[in-house]
Each structure stands twice: as C-alpha cells, then as structure tokens.
Design a protein around this motif. Structure first.
Motif, mmCIF file in Angstrom:
data_model
loop_
_atom_site.group_PDB
_atom_site.id
_atom_site.type_symbol
_atom_site.label_atom_id
_atom_site.label_comp_id
_atom_site.label_asym_id
_atom_site.label_seq_id
_atom_site.Cartn_x
_atom_site.Cartn_y
_atom_site.Cartn_z
ATOM 1 N N LYS A 95 0.832 -1.205 0.000
ATOM 2 C CA LYS A 95 0.000 0.000 0.000
ATOM 3 C C LYS A 95 0.866 1.253 0.000
ATOM 4 C CE LYS A 95 -3.874 2.139 2.255
ATOM 5 N NZ LYS A 95 -5.067 1.889 3.011
ATOM 6 N N LEU A 97 1.658 4.718 1.137
ATOM 7 C CA LEU A 97 1.280 5.471 2.333
ATOM 8 C C LEU A 97 1.230 6.974 2.062
ATOM 9 C CD1 LEU A 97 3.284 3.613 5.118
ATOM 10 C CD2 LEU A 97 0.910 3.270 4.400
ATOM 11 N N ASP A 98 2.134 7.442 1.217
ATOM 12 C CA ASP A 98 2.167 8.851 0.820
ATOM 13 C C ASP A 98 2.956 8.941 -0.483
ATOM 14 O OD1 ASP A 98 4.899 8.762 1.567
ATOM 15 O OD2 ASP A 98 4.549 9.773 3.468
#
Length: 152
Positions: A95, A97-98
């Motif tokens: 995933k 995250l930023d």
C-alpha cells in the motif's frame, strides 16, 4: 459497477518502474550481520499488473531468481503473489502510504500469522531504501533486512 483503478495512475508505484541494483544486508535481532548479497530487480507494469523479477547473487557465486505479480485491489493498494517458495506460502499486501513510502505486510497463508513488514522509502528519484522486519511463526523478531538500491 466500479472500474478497477489503473496502476499507471497510482501515485508511487509507477516511480519504481525500471531496473534497480542493490545490496541486501540481513542482520539478527541484535544487529549482527548474518548475510549480505546483491540483487538486480526489474519492475514493470504490464496489463494493469505489477510485474517484478529479482535476480540475486550471493557471495559464493550462486544465483536465485524470483518472480512476483501484483494485482490492483484499490487505488494505491496491490495484492502481491508468487509461485516461488517460500513466497508462494505468503499473502502480501502493498500500500502506498504517501508520495514516498510503500508498506508491505506479509502473512503466512496457512495460519494468517504476520511474517514480515517492509517499508520502501523512495528517498530521491533513482534512490530508495528498504527495511524489513521478519518474524518467526510465534511472532518473535527473526531478522532485520536493509536494502539500498539505485535505479539504472
């Protein structure tokens, strides 16, 4: 009906497409070096899937190749699979995250026990650092891996 997001439209994964050279260092929980080797990773997007091939070279000259496929779950999130043991025994979610960090969580399929957490930090264009915490089946820290990679 919701359309599957396009991997090339993700914020961070497309920045990792290319060939990466790196040194992998595995340490025990106290930080003592257990193993070090080099690897070349080829990462690409094909037919809205993440495709990754790892070519690892060990100190004794032996080599190993591993293949991974990532399928889009939602924007910024993939499920990663492999037919190569031991990775074929794991469920892996990745995933964004930023704009710089990707988190991988890896579970044992059979028991749903968390086996590893990896953080990939795209420090700068063409330079990333990866750290992995690996755990035994009972949840004890088994090893810590650091990978420093540059893009060709």
């Amino acid at each position: 009906m919701t359309q599957t997001p396009k991997l090339q439209d993700f914020n961070l994964f497309p920045q990792h497409v290319g060939t990466w050279d790196g040194t992998w260092t595995i340490c025990d929980p106290e930080g003592n070096k257990l193993q070090q080797f080099t690897a070349v990773l080829e990462q690409r997007i094909e037919e809205n899937q993440w495709r990754q091939t790892n070519h690892q070279t060990y100190a004794d000259g032996s080599t190993e190749t591993q293949e991974f496929v990532g399928v889009v779950l939602s924007h910024g999130e993939l499920e990663i699979t492999s037919d190569n043991p031991p990775f074929s025994n794991y469920k892996t979610l990745a995933k964004e995250l930023d704009d710089r960090l990707i988190l991988f969580k890896i579970w044992q399929k059979e028991t749903n026990t968390l086996r590893a957490i990896e953080l990939i930090h795209l420090v700068a264009d063409g330079y990333r650092v990866r750290t992995t915490q690996s755990f035994t089946p009972d949840g004890t820290l088994q090893s810590i891996m650091t990978i420093v990679e540059t893009k060709r």
